[in-house]
Scaffold this motif. Structure first.
Motif, PDB file in Angstrom:
ATOM      1  N   ALA A  69       0.803  -1.187   0.093  1.00 16.22           N
ATOM      2  CA  ALA A  69       0.066   0.300   0.028  1.00 16.22           C
ATOM      3  C   ALA A  69       0.982   1.111   0.021  1.00 16.22           C
ATOM      4  CB  ALA A  69      -0.936   0.060   1.195  1.00 16.22           C
ATOM      5  N   GLU A  71       0.845   5.002   0.364  1.00 15.57           N
ATOM      6  CA  GLU A  71      -0.017   6.271   0.763  1.00 15.57           C
ATOM      7  C   GLU A  71       0.492   7.506   0.381  1.00 15.57           C
ATOM      8  OE1 GLU A  71       0.045   6.145   5.226  1.00 15.57           O
ATOM      9  OE2 GLU A  71       0.848   4.369   5.135  1.00 15.57           O
ATOM     10  N   GLN A 108      -5.703  -1.352  -6.347  1.00 13.11           N
ATOM     11  CA  GLN A 108      -6.885  -1.461  -5.326  1.00 13.11           C
ATOM     12  C   GLN A 108      -6.676   0.004  -4.289  1.00 13.11           C
ATOM     13  OE1 GLN A 108      -5.165  -4.337  -5.416  1.00 13.11           O
ATOM     14  NE2 GLN A 108      -6.357  -4.646  -7.272  1.00 13.11           N
ATOM     15  N   SER A 110      -7.711   2.428  -1.248  1.00 15.41           N
ATOM     16  CA  SER A 110      -8.287   2.351  -0.041  1.00 15.41           C
ATOM     17  C   SER A 110      -8.259   3.859   0.468  1.00 15.41           C
ATOM     18  CB  SER A 110      -7.298   1.601   1.006  1.00 15.41           C
ATOM     19  OG  SER A 110      -6.226   2.189   1.100  1.00 15.41           O
ATOM     20  N   ASP A 115     -10.547   1.987  -6.691  1.00 14.64           N
ATOM     21  CA  ASP A 115      -9.832   1.045  -7.606  1.00 14.64           C
ATOM     22  C   ASP A 115      -9.832   1.519  -9.209  1.00 14.64           C
ATOM     23  OD1 ASP A 115     -10.166  -0.579  -5.547  1.00 14.64           O
ATOM     24  OD2 ASP A 115     -11.356  -2.037  -6.290  1.00 14.64           O
ATOM     25  N   GLY A 138      -5.205   8.713   1.135  1.00 13.21           N
ATOM     26  CA  GLY A 138      -5.738   7.560   0.617  1.00 13.21           C
ATOM     27  C   GLY A 138      -4.575   6.537   0.368  1.00 13.21           C
ATOM     28  N   GLN A 141      -2.853   0.152  -3.466  1.00  9.80           N
ATOM     29  CA  GLN A 141      -2.081  -1.032  -3.672  1.00  9.80           C
ATOM     30  C   GLN A 141      -1.609  -1.265  -5.094  1.00  9.80           C
ATOM     31  OE1 GLN A 141      -2.617  -3.751  -0.565  1.00  9.80           O
ATOM     32  NE2 GLN A 141      -1.095  -5.101  -1.395  1.00  9.80           N
TER      33      GLN A 141
END
Length: 171
Positions: A69, A71, A108, A110, A115, A138, A141
């Motif tokens: 992930a 950020e 993906q 978050s 996505d 957010g 990934q």
């Protein structure tokens, strides 16, 4: 000048046409992401298209570069109170890439991000709505799918892919 009418009407007609087809009147602007926690991102896995580690014995038909992930913290203070769309942009030029169709970025999202996927020279919507805060945060990934037959070999380096974000405000 028969047939052209009043030339001063052309700018108004052009603006009317843009509004009629729903295109934004404000050009996209690059967002500052320098407050993001990780400025240098490393791959967590490099595999062939089936998820197997590269063994050097047989040339893969697809390489997957997978990242954890990542950020992002995007500076949106200048847009607070405005309707906007934020796009993830894959630049058109990637060092060593000979065919833009040979690379696909997939992610993906978050936090605030959706996505999506994009190829070099394109962008994908990752967020839309009213900007309510000076920061949009957010994580993505991220996985790059690369056809190595369309990459020049660079010893000791991976592809120099530097995506970025753009924002468009809505009228």
């Amino acid at each position: 000048m028969r047939g052209y009418g009043n030339i001063r009407l052309w700018p108004m007609l052009a603006i009317s046409c843009l509004c009629a087809v729903g295109l934004p009147l404000h050009a996209a602007q690059r967002l500052d992401d320098s407050a993001s926690p990780r400025q240098v991102v490393s791959t967590i896995a490099i595999t062939d298209g089936q998820g197997n580690p590269l063994d050097g014995m047989r040339p893969p038909t697809e390489i997957l570069l997978q990242y954890g992930a990542i950020e992002y913290r995007l500076a949106t203070a200048a847009y607070v109170g405005k309707q906007a769309r934020v796009y993830f942009v894959i630049p058109p030029y990637i060092p060593g890439l000979q065919n833009p169709a040979a690379l696909l970025a997939q992610w993906q999202g978050s936090g605030d991000f959706r996505d999506g996927s994009a190829r070099p020279g394109t962008r994908a919507l990752v967020w839309a709505g009213m900007v309510r805060a000076p920061w949009l945060t957010g994580a993505l990934q991220l996985t790059y799918r690369i056809d190595p037959r369309h990459m020049q070999r660079h010893f000791g380096t991976g592809p120099g892919i530097e995506p970025y974000f753009e924002i468009e405000t809505q009228p």
